[in-house]
Design a protein around this motif. Structure first.
Motif, PDB file in Angstrom:
ATOM      1  N   UNK A 108       0.838  -1.195   0.000  1.00  0.00           N
ATOM      2  CA  UNK A 108       0.000   0.000   0.000  1.00  0.00           C
ATOM      3  C   UNK A 108       0.874   1.245   0.000  1.00  0.00           C
ATOM      4  N   UNK A 109       0.458   2.264  -0.767  1.00  0.00           N
ATOM      5  CA  UNK A 109       1.175   3.536  -0.812  1.00  0.00           C
ATOM      6  C   UNK A 109       0.195   4.679  -0.573  1.00  0.00           C
ATOM      7  N   UNK A 110       0.749   5.827  -0.244  1.00  0.00           N
ATOM      8  CA  UNK A 110      -0.042   7.027  -0.008  1.00  0.00           C
ATOM      9  C   UNK A 110       0.284   8.042  -1.108  1.00  0.00           C
ATOM     10  N   UNK A 111      -0.707   8.333  -1.940  1.00  0.00           N
ATOM     11  CA  UNK A 111      -0.516   9.211  -3.099  1.00  0.00           C
ATOM     12  C   UNK A 111      -1.228  10.538  -2.862  1.00  0.00           C
ATOM     13  N   UNK A 112      -0.549  11.635  -3.185  1.00  0.00           N
ATOM     14  CA  UNK A 112      -1.141  12.964  -3.044  1.00  0.00           C
ATOM     15  C   UNK A 112      -1.256  13.628  -4.410  1.00  0.00           C
ATOM     16  N   UNK A 113      -2.474  13.889  -4.886  1.00  0.00           N
ATOM     17  CA  UNK A 113      -2.645  14.501  -6.207  1.00  0.00           C
ATOM     18  C   UNK A 113      -2.235  15.967  -6.209  1.00  0.00           C
ATOM     19  N   UNK A 114      -1.865  16.449  -7.386  1.00  0.00           N
ATOM     20  CA  UNK A 114      -1.517  17.862  -7.523  1.00  0.00           C
ATOM     21  C   UNK A 114      -2.748  18.751  -7.416  1.00  0.00           C
ATOM     22  N   UNK A 115      -3.913  18.209  -7.785  1.00  0.00           N
ATOM     23  CA  UNK A 115      -5.137  19.008  -7.770  1.00  0.00           C
ATOM     24  C   UNK A 115      -6.349  18.090  -7.687  1.00  0.00           C
ATOM     25  N   UNK A 116      -7.500  18.708  -7.446  1.00  0.00           N
ATOM     26  CA  UNK A 116      -8.763  17.972  -7.314  1.00  0.00           C
ATOM     27  C   UNK A 116      -9.778  18.567  -8.282  1.00  0.00           C
ATOM     28  N   UNK A 117     -10.499  17.699  -8.972  1.00  0.00           N
ATOM     29  CA  UNK A 117     -11.535  18.117  -9.910  1.00  0.00           C
ATOM     30  C   UNK A 117     -12.900  17.703  -9.365  1.00  0.00           C
ATOM     31  N   UNK A 118     -13.823  18.654  -9.293  1.00  0.00           N
ATOM     32  CA  UNK A 118     -15.167  18.388  -8.780  1.00  0.00           C
ATOM     33  C   UNK A 118     -16.201  18.786  -9.816  1.00  0.00           C
ATOM     34  N   UNK A 119     -17.373  18.163  -9.740  1.00  0.00           N
ATOM     35  CA  UNK A 119     -18.527  18.669 -10.485  1.00  0.00           C
ATOM     36  C   UNK A 119     -19.582  19.135  -9.481  1.00  0.00           C
ATOM     37  N   UNK A 120     -20.641  19.749  -9.976  1.00  0.00           N
ATOM     38  CA  UNK A 120     -21.523  20.504  -9.086  1.00  0.00           C
ATOM     39  C   UNK A 120     -22.489  19.660  -8.266  1.00  0.00           C
ATOM     40  N   UNK A 170      -8.509  17.249  -0.974  1.00  0.00           N
ATOM     41  CA  UNK A 170      -8.629  18.699  -0.954  1.00  0.00           C
ATOM     42  C   UNK A 170      -8.040  19.295   0.323  1.00  0.00           C
ATOM     43  N   UNK A 171      -8.117  18.531   1.414  1.00  0.00           N
ATOM     44  CA  UNK A 171      -7.621  18.995   2.707  1.00  0.00           C
ATOM     45  C   UNK A 171      -6.199  18.493   2.992  1.00  0.00           C
ATOM     46  N   UNK A 172      -5.532  17.993   1.930  1.00  0.00           N
ATOM     47  CA  UNK A 172      -4.128  17.634   2.070  1.00  0.00           C
ATOM     48  C   UNK A 172      -3.857  16.215   2.506  1.00  0.00           C
ATOM     49  N   UNK A 173      -4.909  15.402   2.637  1.00  0.00           N
ATOM     50  CA  UNK A 173      -4.710  14.015   3.057  1.00  0.00           C
ATOM     51  C   UNK A 173      -4.381  13.138   1.844  1.00  0.00           C
ATOM     52  N   UNK A 174      -3.510  12.149   2.016  1.00  0.00           N
ATOM     53  CA  UNK A 174      -3.168  11.292   0.880  1.00  0.00           C
ATOM     54  C   UNK A 174      -4.275  10.308   0.553  1.00  0.00           C
ATOM     55  N   UNK A 175      -4.279   9.859  -0.694  1.00  0.00           N
ATOM     56  CA  UNK A 175      -5.179   8.807  -1.134  1.00  0.00           C
ATOM     57  C   UNK A 175      -4.452   7.484  -0.950  1.00  0.00           C
ATOM     58  N   UNK A 176      -5.009   6.617  -0.140  1.00  0.00           N
ATOM     59  CA  UNK A 176      -4.386   5.323   0.127  1.00  0.00           C
ATOM     60  C   UNK A 176      -4.768   4.338  -0.967  1.00  0.00           C
ATOM     61  N   UNK A 177      -3.774   3.651  -1.538  1.00  0.00           N
ATOM     62  CA  UNK A 177      -4.047   2.695  -2.610  1.00  0.00           C
ATOM     63  C   UNK A 177      -2.992   1.594  -2.614  1.00  0.00           C
ATOM     64  N   UNK A 178      -3.366   0.449  -3.172  1.00  0.00           N
ATOM     65  CA  UNK A 178      -2.386  -0.591  -3.439  1.00  0.00           C
ATOM     66  C   UNK A 178      -1.562  -0.177  -4.655  1.00  0.00           C
TER      67      UNK A 178
END
Length: 312
Positions: free
Chosen positions: A81-93, A241-249
């Motif tokens: 498992x790794x912790x990935x942090x995206x450069x940005x976040x994309x949302x829809x309405x 968005x709040x700076x937390x990493x996305x946990x993934x295999x």
């Protein structure tokens, strides 16, 4: 401002671009300590850079996690498992509005406690594209779009006013107004960057690959530009968005080697649809996919038309 880690591997280097200095995290320097990375797919190299940049001594990213990604070349199904942090976040309405509501609620709570509400902001750039509220009432005449837009604003006035307030009040947050385009189109044509740069805590500009997570179902289309992107749920998007990493295999990678050309009268969309239907690995929720073309075939990319790449 972007967060950075401890750089215990010493991979941070400086780059001069037209007289301006940028810091970056060198994969070549990492390879000197962790071993050869030449057979890592590009997608995995992007993840490797991400781990190097945020390595923090093991709180979220340790050297062992980085080494596990390098070792993927020998064992692509490690289960690590790794912790990935995206450069940005994309949302829809639809899924994006609750995220902005939560930010507003945080500001309200800080105000009641006598704190500085201006300190409550997304920690990474967030773009919210308003495209999920369109309805077709008028059609078949030149004024149809104008009439539909007027009705859309009338029906969603309170929500749109709130999102407009958010785009003016929060740093790192922008709302793309209705009528601009659909979410993945705006992402592809206006928001994506091959390389992102932002100021680090030490005041030095840091350059790094553009990556994103998004709540729109077509977020992954951004991979066509070489920008690594994942579709996620609202909770994961808000955490990022709040700076937390996305946990993934550590993901697997499936390679496709395409030969020949389109037949007469056969369009590319149809060919893509056939590929999705023929290859179970190509459906949602599976491994990363990589398409190889003649002339760019990797040394070990032989075998069936779709197969797992252990060194692409």
């Amino acid at each position: 401002m972007t967060a950075i880690g401890q750089d215990s591997l010493g991979t941070r280097q400086m780059l001069d671009v037209n007289g301006k200095q940028y810091a970056y995290y060198s994969l070549a320097k990492a390879a000197e300590q962790l071993g050869d990375i030449s057979k890592l797919p590009i997608s995995m190299k992007v993840l490797l850079e991400n781990l190097l940049r945020f390595e923090d001594g093991g709180f979220t990213v340790a050297r062992e996690h980085i080494q596990a990604l390098v070792n993927w070349q020998a064992n692509p199904t490690t289960g690590e498992e790794i912790q990935y942090r995206p450069a940005r976040v994309l949302l829809q309405d639809f899924t994006g509005v609750p995220c902005v509501v939560d930010l507003a609620a945080m500001r309200d709570a800080i105000k009641k406690l006598g704190g500085d509400t201006a300190k409550i902001n997304p920690l990474v750039p967030v773009n919210l594209v308003i495209d999920h509220s369109v309805m077709v009432d008028e059609f078949g005449h030149p004024k149809a779009m104008e009439a539909n837009m007027a009705l859309e604003y009338e029906r969603n006035a309170e929500r749109y006013d709130f999102l407009k307030w958010g785009s003016k009040s929060f740093q790192n947050f922008t709302a793309v107004p209705p009528g601009t385009g659909i979410c993945h189109q705006v992402n592809l044509e206006h928001l994506a960057r091959a390389v992102w740069s932002s100021e680090g805590p030490d005041g030095v500009m840091v350059a790094y690959p553009d990556t994103c997570v998004g709540t729109d179902s077509h977020t992954t289309m951004i991979n066509g530009l070489g920008v690594l992107g994942w579709g996620v749920g609202g909770i994961e998007a808000e955490a990022a968005m709040l700076g937390q990493p996305v946990s993934m295999l550590i993901p697997e990678v499936v390679g496709f080697y395409l030969e020949g050309a389109h037949g007469r009268g056969r369009d590319r969309d149809r060919s893509c649809a056939d590929l999705r239907a023929d290859a179970p690995q190509c459906r949602r929720g599976g491994p990363l996919r990589r398409v190889l073309r003649p002339g760019r075939r990797q040394p070990d990319a032989g075998g069936p038309r779709h197969h797992r790449q252990h060194g692409a």
